[in-house]
Structure formats: structure tokens, C-alpha cells
Write an enzyme that holds these catalytic residues in place. Sequence first.
Site, PDB file in Angstrom:
ATOM      1  N   GLU A 118       0.848  -1.197   0.000  1.00  0.00           N
ATOM      2  CA  GLU A 118       0.000   0.000   0.000  1.00  0.00           C
ATOM      3  C   GLU A 118       0.887   1.251   0.000  1.00  0.00           C
ATOM      4  O   GLU A 118       1.935   1.280   0.661  1.00  0.00           O
ATOM      5  CB  GLU A 118      -0.827  -0.049   1.298  1.00  0.00           C
ATOM      6  CG  GLU A 118      -1.780   1.097   1.534  1.00  0.00           C
ATOM      7  CD  GLU A 118      -2.501   0.951   2.887  1.00  0.00           C
ATOM      8  OE1 GLU A 118      -2.073   0.116   3.726  1.00  0.00           O
ATOM      9  OE2 GLU A 118      -3.486   1.674   3.107  1.00  0.00           O
ATOM     10  N   LYS A 136      -9.351   2.475  -1.886  1.00  0.00           N
ATOM     11  CA  LYS A 136      -9.631   1.851  -0.583  1.00  0.00           C
ATOM     12  C   LYS A 136     -10.927   2.394   0.006  1.00  0.00           C
ATOM     13  O   LYS A 136     -11.106   3.610   0.149  1.00  0.00           O
ATOM     14  CB  LYS A 136      -8.458   2.132   0.364  1.00  0.00           C
ATOM     15  CG  LYS A 136      -8.516   1.402   1.696  1.00  0.00           C
ATOM     16  CD  LYS A 136      -7.225   1.680   2.493  1.00  0.00           C
ATOM     17  CE  LYS A 136      -7.148   0.903   3.798  1.00  0.00           C
ATOM     18  NZ  LYS A 136      -5.845   1.158   4.489  1.00  0.00           N
ATOM     19  N   CYS A 184      -5.305  -3.469   2.502  1.00  0.00           N
ATOM     20  CA  CYS A 184      -5.058  -3.450   3.949  1.00  0.00           C
ATOM     21  C   CYS A 184      -6.320  -3.651   4.786  1.00  0.00           C
ATOM     22  O   CYS A 184      -6.848  -4.747   4.819  1.00  0.00           O
ATOM     23  CB  CYS A 184      -4.333  -2.143   4.311  1.00  0.00           C
ATOM     24  SG  CYS A 184      -3.446  -2.221   5.898  1.00  0.00           S
TER      25      CYS A 184
END
Lengths: 274, 274
Positions: A42, A110, A143
Site C-alpha cells: 500500500e 480503498k 489493507c
Amino acid sequence: MTRIAAVQLAPVVGDLAGNLDRAVAAVEQSVAGGAAVVVLPELATSGYVFETPEEARVLALRPDGPALARFAAAAGGATVVVGFAELADDGVYNSAALLDASGVRAVYRKVHLWDREKHFFAPGNARPPVVETPVGRIGVLICFDLEFPEWTRIAALAGADLLAVPTNWPLGPTPEGERPAEVQIAIATARMNKIAIACADRAGRERGVDWTAGTSVVDAFGALVAQAGPGTGTAWADLDLLDSRDKRQAELVDLLADRRPDLYGPLTAAAVRR
Amino acid sequence: MTRIAAVQLAPVVGDLAGNLDRAVAAVEQSVAGGAAVVVLPELATSGYVFETPEEARVLALRPDGPALARFAAAAGGATVVVGFAELADDGVYNSAALLDASGVRAVYRKVHLWDREKHFFAPGNARPPVVETPVGRIGVLICFDLEFPEWTRIAALAGADLLAVPTNWPLGPTPEGERPAEVQIAIATARMNKIAIACADRAGRERGVDWTAGTSVVDAFGALVAQAGPGTGTAWADLDLLDSRDKRQAELVDLLADRRPDLYGPLTAAAVRR
């Protein structure tokens, strides 16, 4: 068999040029090592521990710009998933690109932002892409997204064989002899969905934050088959991604067909009782 | 702190009277040991490896009958969750009762039937009950239900502090040094939902099936705090069940409030791509 390289890097916050050089070099080395899928962390180009929204914005990249083009040029025959701060007309996103030699094929923003990321990024509003590649269908999420079982289930239901998960896992307390909680979640998620998962994490320390260095590849049976260990490095795994297509676990068990969506409802927040 | 006893038994298929005696004795011993919550295995009264639907039916009990009343009589100040084959007017269910000295407070019918259970039981059609008790809110589900993250999430959203999970985990292949997959799933589920989980499994062998003997208690932080080990026995744990009420994981992180139900949709089977 498909060779997966999940690469653990140590980006330096603010050093866009250096981070980019190191990340592109990692792709080249992974491809030279035979990887057909390369997963990078990330925010691999920007670093993570921002002090201001402006700092994140200055380090953000357009997906159609020259930076991501360098990954495409390095990809050879592989598919690459890399996390980056994305500059868009309506804000800055914590994003990941899935790309190959032909260029960027999908960008995921995200959705589940973790903690202070909420200060620096706008949340995504679209489901994880699931992209057909020469070696199978790759789903992309980032994540903390992995810790929402609704999100991983959605990717599995959409047909993903492998989840490529760029991460930056801040080091949390882990009892002696135990695996990091995030790795436990990856193992359980693989098992519950019969899906392979490759998480590329960070190593080192940045502005007082230590990273877990938990880069891991889990196969579709839920076995942890590769880790990068401490420091920068790569978790290599040879997997048959088509294992994920057969969701049977016993003669009369199918992990997806045995679901009861008639009873699940929308799982709305309205159901929350405090 | 609340003392939990997750009891690992070795029921004998067909020996209803003996199984009942041993299960009631286990409740008495657990209560004598200070347990406020006692969890017994799935199908603790009947055994598991049936040969015909008729065999399951003969061993099935009415929830309002004298058998479950014995558990209520043994419960003292504790709450007991016990798995049993349930005889109903419309079929036989793989059920679990939550009861206390006042009697049966809730009956849950297993929704996700595993493998050949589909030959012997009708599937339940209702969500897991979440029952207010003197020590917190207890959600009840059974064995394979735990491997459907939609189902555990529903119980968490309904406010469960502890999931009580009667199980019969057939022994599967587990790599050396690894925990059984079902225990890995319990750990990850606890962590993703900030919820405690007590799984009561079986020991021994029945008609050629070996059991995992995986009885485990996991706290709301995802730490495996007690196991029963091999053979019959009890996993004892002292937990603060109210830990489950605070879903924050960091300053700006709340594991339930950070969900994005606007994006999850109904997670319907229609979305499955093969």
C-alpha cells in the site's frame, strides 16, 4: 502453477522518486525470478505517515501519468498490483492499480480507511475489481479492507481466484509465538472463501511507526505458504490459482453455494445495537 | 470477570440416556467450578454419525421435554448452551438450546448444515438468537455456521458479546504446528468483530470419524485463551464480556461503524460467477 511474488518494501515518506525507483526495481527482479503476479505494498510510492493532507496530495499520482507507466514497462508478462496515493479531480485516494504491459487495467480506491487515513484520503465508493488475467482472476483490495468479511466475500462471489492486498500493517501487540492478527485474518479468509491471498506489507519504521513486516501468501486451502520475514524481501509462492474455482469442501459441502443469502439481508448498520 | 466453561465431551451415538447423564454431570461440575456460562458440544445428547434419518429422529428431543429440563435443574446461576437433535412437528433439526434455571430461553436451529447432515436434518430458517443474560449478551450458532462470516457478523451486529458455539469438528488434515482451521476461523472472527467466542467440540471417534477435540475459548481481542486439549475435558476462561461492547481499535477506528453497508448490498447468490 503460477508464481506469486509479494514484495515487502520500506518506502520513505516523501521520497517519491526513490520509492518509485525501488518499487520498479522490485517488479523487475520479481519478473526475472519468474513471477506471473507481483504484489507491492500500500502507498508504495508515497510512504504512509503523513502529517497533513497537503503532504499526501503533493505525493499523489495520476493513474494515467508517467509513474505508473514505468510499472507497466517493467511488467513483462506479469500482472502487477501496486499501492499509490491517487490524485483525482475530486480528491486524493488511497488506491491500488492492477496493471500489465498493456498499461493500467483497473484502479481500486480503498473503501475502509484506517484511523488517521481519514484525515488524508477520501474513501472509495466502488467494489473491488476482479480482473481476468492469463493466470486467473485477481481481486484487489487494500489493507484494512481485508478485515471486513463482507468485502472479501464480495470479491469471492465475483469470482476472484486470488486477492492481491497491498498493505501497511502498523505493528500491534502480538502474544509470543502468535502470528499477527492480520495474518490470522488472511488465513481464515482464504479458508472461508477457498481463495488465495497475497498480502504485501512494509518493513522498517516511519515517523515513529513500526511496521509488521507481515508479507504473506496463503493458498486457497488456508495454508500460509510463504512469508517475507523481517526487513525488505519477497515472499515467493507457486500456486495453482484454479484451486479456488472448486468451492467444495466435502461431498455435500460447497462454501459459496451453502450460503443462505435469503437470511442474510443487507447487513445494514441499522441493525447495530449498542 | 465471567468464568466460561467450554466442555469437550465424547457422546456415544444412540446412547441417549448415557449422553444425557454425562452432559448434565458436566454442567454440574462446571457450575461447581464457578462457571457462569457453560457451553456443551453440538448434538451432545444424540451423537453425530447417523446412518439413517430415522436414527436421528429416534434420538431427537422436544425442547419442552424432561431431558432439557435436567439441564435447567443443573444450571444453578449459570447460562447453559447445549446442542441436541430437536424433534419438531415439521421435521428434525440440529439445534442448540440456551437455558438457565428458569428453563429454555432460546432454541437455535442450525442454518448451515454440513455435508451429510443434509440427509438427516432440516435446515433452520432463523437468525442466531442473542440473549441478554446476567453476564452479557450471548449469541448461539452451531459448528459450520461459524465459517459463514455473514452469520457471525449478524450476531455481532445484533449485539452479542459472546458467541456460544456447540461444534462437532471432524478431524481434517492440519499441517504440523498449525491449529485446526476451525480454530483459526474462531480467532479471526473474534478479532474482526471484537467478540468473544467459546467453541465446545467433541473428542474421540465415532463410527470411523475422528474428532478434532478443538474446544477453544477466544477473547474479544482475538487471543486464544483456553483449550481443552485431547480427550474429554474443559476449557476454562475468565473473560470480561463487556470488552466486546467497545468496537474501537484505534482513535478513529470502530470495527462496526467503519463498515460500508451502502456498498455491501444483499450479497446474493446471484452474484456468484463460476
